[in-house]
Design a protein around this motif. Sequence first.
Motif, mmCIF file in Angstrom:
data_model
loop_
_atom_site.group_PDB
_atom_site.id
_atom_site.type_symbol
_atom_site.label_atom_id
_atom_site.label_comp_id
_atom_site.label_asym_id
_atom_site.label_seq_id
_atom_site.Cartn_x
_atom_site.Cartn_y
_atom_site.Cartn_z
ATOM 1 N N PHE A 1 6.500 -39.504 18.956
ATOM 2 C CA PHE A 1 6.164 -40.170 17.740
ATOM 3 C C PHE A 1 4.730 -39.626 17.624
ATOM 4 C CE2 PHE A 1 5.450 -43.328 21.109
ATOM 5 C CZ PHE A 1 4.054 -43.582 20.703
ATOM 6 N N THR A 2 4.281 -39.766 15.982
ATOM 7 C CA THR A 2 2.939 -39.661 15.705
ATOM 8 C C THR A 2 2.621 -40.333 14.551
ATOM 9 O OG1 THR A 2 1.007 -37.975 15.231
ATOM 10 C CG2 THR A 2 3.518 -37.742 14.345
ATOM 11 N N ARG A 3 1.230 -40.930 14.428
ATOM 12 C CA ARG A 3 0.807 -41.725 13.457
ATOM 13 C C ARG A 3 -0.427 -40.704 13.052
ATOM 14 N NH1 ARG A 3 2.193 -46.316 16.984
ATOM 15 N NH2 ARG A 3 3.917 -47.326 15.888
ATOM 16 N N ILE A 4 -0.566 -40.637 11.726
ATOM 17 C CA ILE A 4 -2.147 -40.172 11.236
ATOM 18 C C ILE A 4 -2.442 -41.296 10.080
ATOM 19 C CG2 ILE A 4 -3.012 -38.415 9.640
ATOM 20 C CD1 ILE A 4 -0.720 -36.584 10.801
ATOM 21 N N ILE A 5 -4.163 -41.689 10.176
ATOM 22 C CA ILE A 5 -4.558 -42.421 9.413
ATOM 23 C C ILE A 5 -5.629 -41.893 8.792
ATOM 24 C CG2 ILE A 5 -5.576 -44.750 9.114
ATOM 25 C CD1 ILE A 5 -4.157 -43.815 12.517
ATOM 26 N N ASP A 6 -5.632 -41.841 7.407
ATOM 27 C CA ASP A 6 -6.708 -41.204 6.541
ATOM 28 C C ASP A 6 -7.387 -42.280 5.477
ATOM 29 O OD1 ASP A 6 -8.379 -39.360 5.442
ATOM 30 O OD2 ASP A 6 -6.744 -37.957 4.597
ATOM 31 N N HIS A 7 -8.296 -42.888 5.864
ATOM 32 C CA HIS A 7 -9.175 -43.798 4.893
ATOM 33 C C HIS A 7 -10.011 -42.640 4.005
ATOM 34 C CE1 HIS A 7 -8.034 -46.997 7.289
ATOM 35 N NE2 HIS A 7 -8.963 -46.812 8.257
ATOM 36 N N GLU A 8 -9.866 -43.547 2.602
ATOM 37 C CA GLU A 8 -10.655 -42.974 1.600
ATOM 38 C C GLU A 8 -12.023 -42.705 1.960
ATOM 39 O OE1 GLU A 8 -9.303 -41.317 -0.972
ATOM 40 O OE2 GLU A 8 -7.444 -42.152 -1.199
ATOM 41 N N ASN A 9 -12.817 -41.822 1.394
ATOM 42 C CA ASN A 9 -14.008 -41.579 1.499
ATOM 43 C C ASN A 9 -15.065 -42.433 0.674
ATOM 44 O OD1 ASN A 9 -14.064 -40.416 -0.808
ATOM 45 N ND2 ASN A 9 -14.244 -38.121 0.088
ATOM 46 N N TYR A 10 -14.811 -43.400 -0.082
ATOM 47 C CA TYR A 10 -15.895 -44.223 -0.902
ATOM 48 C C TYR A 10 -16.405 -45.133 0.062
ATOM 49 C CZ TYR A 10 -11.531 -46.771 -1.762
ATOM 50 O OH TYR A 10 -10.506 -47.695 -1.649
ATOM 51 N N SER A 11 -15.884 -45.579 1.220
ATOM 52 C CA SER A 11 -16.316 -46.616 2.009
ATOM 53 C C SER A 11 -17.675 -46.371 2.573
ATOM 54 C CB SER A 11 -15.558 -46.896 3.064
ATOM 55 O OG SER A 11 -16.038 -47.911 4.062
ATOM 56 N N TYR B 1 -15.705 -43.191 8.176
ATOM 57 C CA TYR B 1 -14.466 -42.963 8.977
ATOM 58 C C TYR B 1 -14.172 -41.475 9.032
ATOM 59 C CZ TYR B 1 -13.540 -48.051 7.708
ATOM 60 O OH TYR B 1 -13.603 -49.251 7.655
ATOM 61 N N SER B 2 -13.447 -41.201 10.093
ATOM 62 C CA SER B 2 -12.880 -40.004 10.335
ATOM 63 C C SER B 2 -11.268 -40.029 10.358
ATOM 64 C CB SER B 2 -13.163 -39.488 11.708
ATOM 65 O OG SER B 2 -12.854 -40.149 12.906
ATOM 66 N N LYS B 3 -10.557 -38.904 10.397
ATOM 67 C CA LYS B 3 -9.366 -39.073 10.523
ATOM 68 C C LYS B 3 -8.679 -39.671 11.540
ATOM 69 C CE LYS B 3 -6.763 -36.246 8.007
ATOM 70 N NZ LYS B 3 -5.998 -35.216 7.294
ATOM 71 N N GLY B 4 -8.048 -40.536 11.569
ATOM 72 C CA GLY B 4 -7.319 -40.888 12.966
ATOM 73 C C GLY B 4 -5.982 -40.428 13.180
ATOM 74 N N TYR B 5 -5.800 -40.375 14.527
ATOM 75 C CA TYR B 5 -4.117 -39.766 14.865
ATOM 76 C C TYR B 5 -3.819 -40.235 16.103
ATOM 77 C CZ TYR B 5 -6.329 -36.509 17.953
ATOM 78 O OH TYR B 5 -7.185 -35.993 18.826
ATOM 79 N N GLU B 6 -2.551 -40.386 16.458
ATOM 80 C CA GLU B 6 -1.878 -40.963 17.491
ATOM 81 C C GLU B 6 -0.679 -40.229 18.013
ATOM 82 O OE1 GLU B 6 0.449 -44.852 18.886
ATOM 83 O OE2 GLU B 6 -1.236 -45.116 17.558
ATOM 84 N N LEU B 7 -0.695 -39.703 19.181
ATOM 85 C CA LEU B 7 0.436 -38.753 19.421
ATOM 86 C C LEU B 7 1.128 -39.557 20.919
ATOM 87 C CD1 LEU B 7 -1.040 -35.206 19.302
ATOM 88 C CD2 LEU B 7 0.727 -36.289 17.898
ATOM 89 N N GLY B 8 2.536 -39.748 20.976
ATOM 90 C CA GLY B 8 2.938 -40.337 21.886
ATOM 91 C C GLY B 8 4.331 -40.019 22.487
#
Length: 452
Positions: A395-405, A409-416
């Motif tokens: 499985f994998t998860r990818i998190i991408d927050h908008e850049n107006y904060s 933030y950077s792009k987060g990811y998780e591989l499992g």
Amino acid sequence: AASSLYLPIDNRARDLVENLIVLTNMPTTKKNYSLKLLERYNEKIKDTHPWLHKAIQDEIQQLQGSSINKERLNVFVSLANEGSRSIPNSHGQDTSSLYFLEAAYFFNLSSHFQFSFNLNVYEKGQQKKISTTNSYLSFGWDPFQIDIGYRDHWFSPFYDSSFLISTNAENSPSITFSNGIPLTSFKMNYEFFISKLNKTDGIRYEDISVSGNPKLFGIHIDFRPVEWIEIGLNRTMQFGGSRRTTDLEDFIKAFNDPVGKDNVVSKEEGEFGNQQASLDFVFNYHWQEVPFQIYYSYAAEDTAKLSNYRLGNLACSMGIFLPEIFKKYSFRYEFTERQTAWYTHHLYTNGYSNDGHVMGHWVGDTRVSGDSVGGQTHYLDFTKQISLQQKIKYFTRIIDHENYSSFNYSKGYELGMNYKDRVMEQNYDLLFVFGQTTLNNKFYNSTLGLSF
């Protein structure tokens, strides 16, 4: 017509049940599933999918075959790099604990009274923590059942996330009313609950900040206009806490007129609280004898333009699931996108949370507390289910927050990878996860579990 306990959302048969849902059009827009519901729909595949039927029936029999039934008895040991990371959909657990002990038993007191007991021991913030998540008493009948205790709630057809209520945060005591099996020819289901959340600070009242225990109300209704389409409607309302008292009249007004009670009042003490709503659609198809499921959710954190019929701060989710690729393989992909302000609120400065964790989508725990940034998530898994005891999942998860904060933030990811097997009469569970958080911190953790 007796009451029934529920298959825990993280039960070992979960992926098998997900296959059953697509094959039989079993209701799926709210979880957990009653054992009676599973037994009824499992009978539909007895001849067409005998190995799947037997695996699910074996689990049901283990949970309700006698007066006292073991659901799980687990010991997990973990190794992770420095720092802690919230584990999605794990009742507020993080990677700081080196161990996790869990015991769960189902007690069938009579046909109309059952009790689920679950005890967890682990570490959090360098302190030992004991929780009774998913311990509850059930009594009633098929069309009307009452559950009192720390029962799970999940209002969404999605496997990896739920915007309104999920298992991401620790459960609080609640009273739940629901039906165990579908009603009428439209296969209707309902559920509503009221819960007292853990004590929190940062509750705004008359220009000061106070501490107290907010309440959480949730309601769900689903039905099938035709056999292969399911529609679900959901609402949650966070309110009260300390001096923020409400009565039944306030509650009814806020439910019927959220604009009038939450958006146009002139003072904080006149506002009711924090509300969310969502609409779910599930479509089950067969294409050239290949079953698959497409599902969609449309959610809102607020109203728009001072109208109860216009939704604001939107979120949408889309998913596809193929339960039978060469019989024992499955594939799932889920995507979510949300606008600003989700899980933040000016009356509750700690947001839509319980014990420090967001009660909805786990993505809320990947932002700096109080930040209202929007963004996207992706979830993908590929599973080979050999038997009830043997499974391997990537499985994998990818998190991408908008850049107006205001936060970088950077792009987060998780591989499992999760591997379960039974060797020499012993059940093993191996989990390996690595990735990068949205604050650009690398992480890894590995877990070995033994089930007795």
